[in-house]
Write a protein that holds these residues in place. Structure first.
Motif, PDB file in Angstrom:
ATOM      1  N   PRO A   1       0.884  -1.273  -0.027  1.00  0.00           N
ATOM      2  CA  PRO A   1      -0.080   0.033  -0.173  1.00  0.00           C
ATOM      3  C   PRO A   1       0.862   1.302   0.284  1.00  0.00           C
ATOM      4  O   PRO A   1       2.026   1.229   0.548  1.00  0.00           O
ATOM      5  CB  PRO A   1      -0.657  -0.286   1.342  1.00  0.00           C
ATOM      6  N   ASP A   2       0.135   2.331  -0.577  1.00  0.00           N
ATOM      7  CA  ASP A   2       0.933   3.611  -0.785  1.00  0.00           C
ATOM      8  C   ASP A   2      -0.019   4.676  -0.398  1.00  0.00           C
ATOM      9  O   ASP A   2      -0.964   4.946  -1.098  1.00  0.00           O
ATOM     10  CB  ASP A   2       1.676   3.532  -2.140  1.00  0.00           C
ATOM     11  N   VAL A   3       0.200   5.461   0.683  1.00  0.00           N
ATOM     12  CA  VAL A   3      -0.806   6.307   0.952  1.00  0.00           C
ATOM     13  C   VAL A   3      -0.366   7.607   1.562  1.00  0.00           C
ATOM     14  O   VAL A   3       0.726   7.783   1.718  1.00  0.00           O
ATOM     15  CB  VAL A   3      -1.546   5.668   2.192  1.00  0.00           C
ATOM     16  N   PHE A   4      -1.120   8.550   0.979  1.00  0.00           N
ATOM     17  CA  PHE A   4      -1.054  10.062   1.371  1.00  0.00           C
ATOM     18  C   PHE A   4      -1.968  10.135   2.586  1.00  0.00           C
ATOM     19  O   PHE A   4      -3.172  10.036   2.420  1.00  0.00           O
ATOM     20  CB  PHE A   4      -1.227  11.031   0.102  1.00  0.00           C
ATOM     21  N   VAL A   5      -1.308  10.654   3.494  1.00  0.00           N
ATOM     22  CA  VAL A   5      -2.062  11.011   4.761  1.00  0.00           C
ATOM     23  C   VAL A   5      -1.944  12.364   5.007  1.00  0.00           C
ATOM     24  O   VAL A   5      -0.916  12.964   4.816  1.00  0.00           O
ATOM     25  CB  VAL A   5      -1.837  10.098   5.776  1.00  0.00           C
ATOM     26  N   THR A   6      -2.717  12.700   6.197  1.00  0.00           N
ATOM     27  CA  THR A   6      -2.707  14.216   6.847  1.00  0.00           C
ATOM     28  C   THR A   6      -1.041  14.129   7.465  1.00  0.00           C
ATOM     29  O   THR A   6      -0.589  13.058   7.845  1.00  0.00           O
ATOM     30  CB  THR A   6      -3.576  14.763   7.666  1.00  0.00           C
TER      31      THR A   6
END
Lengths: 567, 193
Positions: free
Chosen positions: A507-512
């Protein structure tokens, strides 16, 4: 009446090496009972304040960024994008841009290689030091605008940039446990803030030739299954990867992100690089075997030996014994000869009631093997007389005198022994010693070495069934010469197989922006529309970016997290 | 409410003409998440308050003042800009802090700020003193420091201030825009620094 009761509050940490981010605030309420006795009813409220965690997870947050270079605050001159990259077991890096000409490296002494850079973010007034490192390369590009780009890495670069040859580091370390060896290696690069477990006892020599300290430390860590991280306080953290995918054992993941908490969500799948069968070849132990081979006789040879030639000489030994003096207490010795005495017994001539003599022998012994005793001449005077003389000794009767009270005493006498001897000066044995080799060679000692290599075979049957047999580089073996035991080889092999499968789901995620997320943390992700159903993943890469809007000055911070899968 | 006032820029007083743009630009960035939730990243100062900058656009008739304004536009320094608008700032009490700082100085002592804490109007005095009695607030005209006699409670956005500030501005442009009834109108754009 005021009643004070000490109250102890413990907040359990998930892992002593990786602090959780809770603060405890405890209010103890002691109620007054209506019969005037205090303390009959006690209410205790434990309120765990998660200000810092809440600040990280908040979707609406206030951001302030403070960056110092060599102690100088350059925050007001920041422009463009600031990037900080962390990856598991890698040296973290950063890059930033300044737009003020006062920071030109040509005129500003603080803009220099290897000066310290500290990046601090304030999120909802909570302070997070997010990076401490050293400048690598300041570079300016001046067109119409002035731009100074600065990049750098954390303190791990000191290990990477220090290259040397180290011999027998286990002798130089504080003790022979692997943790101590790693601390010693770090100290060679000037790094003394090290938090490292004790590790295994090392039993063999650990030497490294012409390589970086980073490589040396990595080789030691690999045997233990440890990873390195330089934290924001410039502390070198060494320890195992803690995989919290076992939910019964770890009820809470480090971070939970659900619906509506991603700006972007990706997923990669690959079976490249999988290893499911490997032989780990460890240390080779050398055993020295010594074999004694008896010498063989040299076959006789016929030679004409010249006749011996001698020089002759003599030496005289004299001794006078007083009345009653013991003979056997005397002896003589020089470099060439020794004269010894022996009591032979009483002698009673016929007709005597009591013995008339005590008999003694004097014997000459050769001490120098180069000499040959030819004869002796023994002369006895006084109260004794010689009754036998041979080539190497003589015997004497020593007379006994008595008083009317029947007191018997041996009489005084003197003895002189002339020892006649000769010494070979040529021919004979002298010629043989000088001209012929020894008749018999010495025993031969043969040294051989026996080598035993530690090894372990590791495989994952489930993976073999799914992907077929996969070995590293189409061979089965990986050389890990610092693994000293079969157990260590197994540990290395198991980790190699486990790690090689982690890219099967990524998984590759952009979060705050989340400054507390560090590599090795476990994330629980949920987005049911594309199939994330609260599974747990391990963060292996985090990139924090801060985009600064040149017009408004607004900061757009984001954290991109690259995760991997562990079964 | 219609304000019939002038603009003061660099000490030059000009009459404000229509259209007049007085725009507050908030230093914040918005992001929509996958389910359209909003991420708001606010750039804040050391007191945790949202930063904002102002943008001004207005027309000037070619006249004597224009020469002076063009002269100001050539300066490398900044200029004080007062448009006599009241602007707002909001702070959050924490139950212990009794001092906050307005991000701009006050325009003059003639314009006393309005300060409301937890919906209760405070008695405001422009003063350099820092020891107001309960219910009073002292505001320093040049530094913008507000000292509260009663410590505001711990609540978000519970301190509201309306005041007329002085903006330090940079004149971005001063260009001829249109000609109307024989008059040449110049458009002046200023950015708060």
């Amino acid at each position: 009446m005021e009643l004070i009761i000490p109250c102890f509050v413990a907040v359990a940490e998930q892992d002593p090496d990786r602090k959780t981010f809770a603060e405890a605030d405890c209010t103890l309420l002691v109620n007054e009972h209506n019969n005037d006795y205090f303390g009959l009813m006690i209410d205790c409220e434990l309120n765990v304040i998660r200000n810092r965690v809440d600040a990280c997870l908040a979707t609406s947050k206030g951001i302030r960024l403070v960056i110092t270079i060599d102690g100088v605050d350059v925050s007001k001159s920041l422009t463009g994008t600031i990037t900080i990259r962390h990856a598991l077991n890698e040296i973290s890096s950063f890059s930033l841009t300044l737009a003020d000409m006062q920071y030109s490296p040509l005129v500003n002494s603080h803009i220099e290689t290897d000066v310290e850079v500290v990046i601090t973010a304030f999120v909802d007034r909570q302070e997070f030091k997010i990076f401490t490192g050293l400048v690598d390369t300041p570079s300016t590009k001046r067109t119409k605008d002035f731009k100074l780009s600065i990049s750098g890495r954390d303190y791990g670069k000191k290990l990477l940039n220090t290259r040397m040859t180290l011999i027998s580091i286990q002798e130089s370390a504080q003790n022979k446990y692997r943790g101590s060896l790693i601390k010693y290696l770090a100290s060679r690069a000037g790094i003394t803030n090290v938090n490292c477990p004790r590790g295994d006892l090392v039993t063999m020599d650990h030497s490294f030739q012409d390589q970086s300290l980073w490589d040396m430390v990595q080789k030691e860590c690999e045997i233990e299954g440890w990873y390195i991280r330089f934290d924001e306080e410039n502390m070198m953290q060494v320890g195992p990867k803690i995989i919290k995918t076992d939910e019964p054992k770890y009820p809470n993941p480090d971070w939970t992100y659900g619906e509506g908490e991603f700006v972007e969500l990706g997923f990669n799948k690959t079976d490249k690089g999988i290893i499911n069968k490997v032989i780990i070849l460890g240390a080779i132990f050398e055993e020295k075997v010594i074999t004694v081979i008896p010498a063989e006789d040299v076959p006789p040879t016929e030679v004409d030996v010249p006749e011996s030639e001698y020089s002759e000489d003599s030496v005289t030994v004299q001794k006078s014994f007083s009345l009653g003096e013991s003979v056997t207490n005397w002896s003589y010795e020089d470099a060439n000869f020794k004269v010894t005495t022996k009591y032979l017994g009483p002698f009673k001539p016929s007709g005597y009631i009591f013995p008339k003599y005590q008999d003694y022998s004097f014997k000459v012994t050769k001490l120098n093997s180069d000499l040959t005793v030819m004869d002796i001449e023994c002369t006895v005077t006084g109260g004794a007389g010689r009754y036998y003389e041979g080539n190497i000794g003589c015997s004497v009767h020593r007379e006994i005198q008595s008083t009317l009270e029947w007191v018997f005493t041996e009489k005084a006498f003197s003895i002189s022994i002339v020892i006649k001897y000769k010494e070979e000066i040529a021919g004979g044995d002298t010629w043989i010693d000088e001209n012929l080799p020894a008749e018999k060679a010495a025993d031969r000692i043969e040294t051989t070495y026996k080598y035993t290599q530690i090894k372990a075979i590791c495989q994952d049957a489930g993976s073999i069934a799914k992907y077929g047999e996969r070995s590293p580089k189409e061979e089965y073996a990986l050389n890990k010469p610092l693994a000293e035991t079969e157990e260590q080889c197994k540990r290395v092999g198991t980790n190699v197989i486990l790690d090689s499968h982690r890219y099967t789901k990524q998984p590759d995620v952009f979060v705050t922006f989340n400054p507390l997320l560090i590599m090795g943390h476990t994330l629980e992700l949920s987005d049911t529309q594309i199939g994330y159903n609260g599974e747990r993943w391990i963060a292996e890469e985090a990139i924090h970016t801060f985009e600064i809007d040149n017009k408004t000055g607004a900061i757009k911070p984001r954290t991109r997290v690259g995760c991997v899968f562990y079964a | 409410m219609f304000y019939s006032v002038n603009i003061s820029i660099g000490g030059i007083i000009i009459k404000r003409l229509h259209p007049y743009i007085h725009k507050k630009i908030k230093a914040e960035v918005l992001d929509r998440t996958l389910d359209e939730s909003l991420f708001i990243n606010r750039r804040v100062n050391s007191e945790g308050q949202l930063l904002s900058k102002y943008h001004f656009e207005f027309s000037v008739v070619e006249c004597d003042e224009l020469d002076e304004i063009e002269l100001l536009a050539s300066y490398i320094g900044n200029h004080n800009f007062i448009d006599y608008y009241e602007i707002s700032e909001v702070f959050s009490g924490d139950g212990s802090t009794d001092q906050w700082t307005l991000r701009r100085p006050l325009a003059s002592t003639s314009y006393v700020p309005k300060i409301i804490v937890d919906d209760v109007a405070q008695i405001v005095t422009i003063s350099e003193s820092e020891n107001p009695s309960a219910g009073n607030v002292y505001v320093n005209q040049t530094t913008g420091v507000m000292t509260f006699g009663s410590v505001p409670t711990n609540n978000d956005d519970n301190i509201k201030v309306l005041y007329v500030p002085v903006f330090p501005v940079h004149i971005v442009s001063c260009e001829p825009e249109r000609q109307e009834a024989g008059l040449l109108f110049y458009k002046l754009i200023c950015e708060e620094v």
